[in-house]
Scaffold this active site. Structure first.
Site, short mmCIF file in Angstrom:
data_model
loop_
_atom_site.label_atom_id
_atom_site.label_comp_id
_atom_site.label_asym_id
_atom_site.label_seq_id
_atom_site.Cartn_x
_atom_site.Cartn_y
_atom_site.Cartn_z
CB SER A 124 -34.85 83.53 41.99
OG SER A 124 -36.13 83.54 41.42
N PRO A 127 -38.72 86.57 49.46
CG PRO A 127 -39.57 87.73 51.27
CD PRO A 127 -38.68 87.87 50.11
CG ASP A 251 -33.70 74.36 37.34
OD1 ASP A 251 -33.10 73.30 37.53
OD2 ASP A 251 -33.79 75.26 38.21
N1 LIG Z 1 -47.47 77.83 43.81
C1 LIG Z 1 -46.78 77.23 44.78
N2 LIG Z 1 -47.40 76.42 45.65
C2 LIG Z 1 -46.71 75.83 46.66
N3 LIG Z 1 -45.39 75.96 46.84
C3 LIG Z 1 -44.71 76.75 45.99
C4 LIG Z 1 -45.37 77.43 44.92
N4 LIG Z 1 -44.47 78.14 44.23
C5 LIG Z 1 -43.30 77.91 44.85
N5 LIG Z 1 -43.44 77.09 45.90
C6 LIG Z 1 -42.37 76.62 46.80
O1 LIG Z 1 -41.27 77.49 46.68
C7 LIG Z 1 -40.14 76.79 46.14
C8 LIG Z 1 -39.42 77.67 45.15
O2 LIG Z 1 -40.28 77.92 44.07
P1 LIG Z 1 -39.77 78.46 42.66
O3 LIG Z 1 -38.68 77.57 42.18
O4 LIG Z 1 -40.92 78.67 41.75
O5 LIG Z 1 -39.19 79.86 43.11
P2 LIG Z 1 -38.12 80.85 42.55
O6 LIG Z 1 -36.92 80.81 43.40
O7 LIG Z 1 -38.84 82.15 42.43
O8 LIG Z 1 -37.70 80.25 41.13
P3 LIG Z 1 -37.86 80.84 39.68
O9 LIG Z 1 -37.40 82.25 39.67
O10 LIG Z 1 -37.03 79.91 38.86
O11 LIG Z 1 -39.33 80.70 39.41
C9 LIG Z 1 -40.72 75.52 45.51
O12 LIG Z 1 -39.79 74.46 45.51
C10 LIG Z 1 -41.90 75.24 46.42
O13 LIG Z 1 -41.45 74.57 47.58
#
Ligand SMILES: Nc1ncnc2c1ncn2[C@@H]1O[C@H](COP(=O)(O)OP(=O)(O)OP(=O)(O)O)[C@@H](O)[C@H]1O
Length: 422
Positions: A124, A127, A251
């Site tokens: 979100s 990268p 979520d």
């Molecule tokens: N600490 C981690 N270790 C391994 N893979 C991860 C990790 N954090 C995130 N990922 C990978 O990245 C994907 C997206 O992670 P996440 O949902 O935390 O990201 P985001 O888009 O920043 O969401 P949010 O803003 O809701 O936290 C996860 O489904 C996973 O595949």
């Protein structure tokens, strides 16, 4: 003058002259009166319109939007969804760091982050990368996850990102939540450094369990009923932890659970919990797939931890079907009408009656009728004792991610990870 001359020029017996005089009276006086009337009408209309406009601009009680409670007013003023993005050139990141000295303790020197190994996906904020971090011992680099803030970023995005890091810090440690290792926020690009939960998300794990894969990096791609309860219990522990902090996740789904080789489960995707923390309410900036949402969320009513309990029921369904999309026969946009008819999912063939009973308790329409995370965990702990630990869950059909995304109502880009690499 014209009238006088006319009167002088005609005699009393001159009928035409009298008629001419009456014509003047008939034309001029009414025209004059009508003009005055129109001018007055115009002035009255103008005054009326002006008054209406002033009333619209004046804030009255009916115009005040309810302001959700917020713990961080400076952040609120900037507005997460607001459009106050300033180019970073015009302001400096150091200014923000000055405003958030708490982050100083979390700084990871950039030179410790030696190499980026791969980009996992686009999160979100930007990268999500896997990188090596030097631990002091060159032979033992530690793998970490970097959540980068995409560039160019606006002022409010930088504030939001820094706020998100502070939120992780506020949450503290819990073995079933993804751990913050530190951050790099002294210069661009900005990074949040997280522990690497190497096996990725539970959804990909479930899909891989459908394949004929026995083991990979120590992780057994076999799942039994007992293990489903074991993973579920850990998710509930994380929810209890959030509930103690007056938060909820918002979520809960297999895609937001990370899994380690010993089947330790860690809840990630804390974007909504952060929003609840900063705004005290869920705003519409986050889009959550509808099929996981409790009815009160679909109806845009205030929601709490019991909405997570509803989603937990869907998570149990995901696990026992090895990652099938919920309500396969219902289009995502029709899910509310479906639930309004008090329809819930049928018991999957791979699901025991005990587990289905637990799922159904999560899918009670009334929030108050659903168990709390703690009550649910206690039920799981009882169920674990008699759960099958031998029979491996099996689903012969492989998942086509594009098809899954369409049926589940999810963006396909948010799904690819390990599964596509196998
Ligand atoms: N600490 C981690 N270790 C391994 N893979 C991860 C990790 N954090 C995130 N990922 C990978 O990245 C994907 C997206 O992670 P996440 O949902 O935390 O990201 P985001 O888009 O920043 O969401 P949010 O803003 O809701 O936290 C996860 O489904 C996973 O595949």
């Amino acid at each position: 003058m014209g009238m006088t001359r006319t009167l002088l020029e005609c005699s009393l017996s001159d009928k035409l002259c009298v008629i001419q005089e009456k014509q003047y009276e008939v034309i001029i006086v009414p025209t004059f009166l009508v003009t005055i009337f129109l001018i007055l009408l115009g002035v009255i209309l103008w005054l009326f319109i002006r008054e209406q406009r002033t009333q619209q601009q004046r804030p009255g009680p009916r115009d005040i939007a309810p302001v959700p409670p917020s713990r961080d007013l400076s952040w609120e003023a900037a507005g997460r969804g607001g459009n106050v993005a300033l180019p970073l050139k015009e302001t400096s990141v150091e200014n923000f760091l000055g405003a958030t000295p708490a982050l100083a303790k979390l700084q990871v020197p950039r030179e410790q982050l030696s190499e980026v190994l791969e980009q996992i996906c686009n999160g979100s904020y930007g990268p999500i990368l896997r990188a090596n971090m030097n631990t002091g011992d060159a032979s033992k680099p530690k793998s970490v996850i970097l959540k980068a803030l995409k560039e160019p970023a606006g002022l409010h995005e930088v504030q939001d990102f820094l706020g998100r890091i502070q939120f992780h810090q506020y949450l503290g440690k819990h073995k079933n939540l993804v751990q913050l290792e530190g951050c790099c926020t002294e210069q661009l690009p900005l990074y949040m450094v997280l522990e690497d939960v190497a096996h990725g998300d539970l959804l990909n794990f479930l899909w891989t369990c459908r394949r004929d894969v026995m083991t990979m990096d120590g992780l057994l791609y076999d799942l039994t009923e007992k293990q489903v309860y074991h993973i579920g219990k850990q998710v509930l522990l994380a929810l209890e932890f959030l509930q103690d902090k007056h938060l909820f996740h918002g979520d809960v789904a297999a895609r937001n659970i990370l899994i380690q080789s010993d089947l330790t489960a860690k809840l990630c995707g804390l974007g909504l919990a952060y929003e609840v923390y900063t705004r005290g309410a869920i705003s519409s900036t986050q889009t959550i797939p509808l099929k996981w949402l409790a009815p009160e969320r679909l109806l845009l009513k205030p929601a709490g931890i019991r909405a997570d309990v509803w989603s937990f029921g869907i998570l149990l369904y995901e696990m026992v079907t090895l990652g099938a999309p919920p309500y396969p026969e219902v289009p995502p946009a029709s899910i509310l009408q479906h639930l309004q008819k008090r329809k819930i999912m049928k018991r999957p063939s791979s699901c025991t009656r005990t587990m289905y009973g637990i799922m159904k308790s999560c899918w009670c329409w009334r929030e108050a009728g659903r168990p709390s995370p703690r009550e649910l965990r206690l039920r799981l702990e009882v169920a674990i004792k008699t759960a099958d630990d031998k029979a491996v869950l099996q689903v012969p059909e492989l998942v086509v991610p594009e098809l899954y995304a369409a049926v589940a109502g999810i963006r396909v880009e948010s799904l690819f990870y390990n599964y596509s690499m196998l």
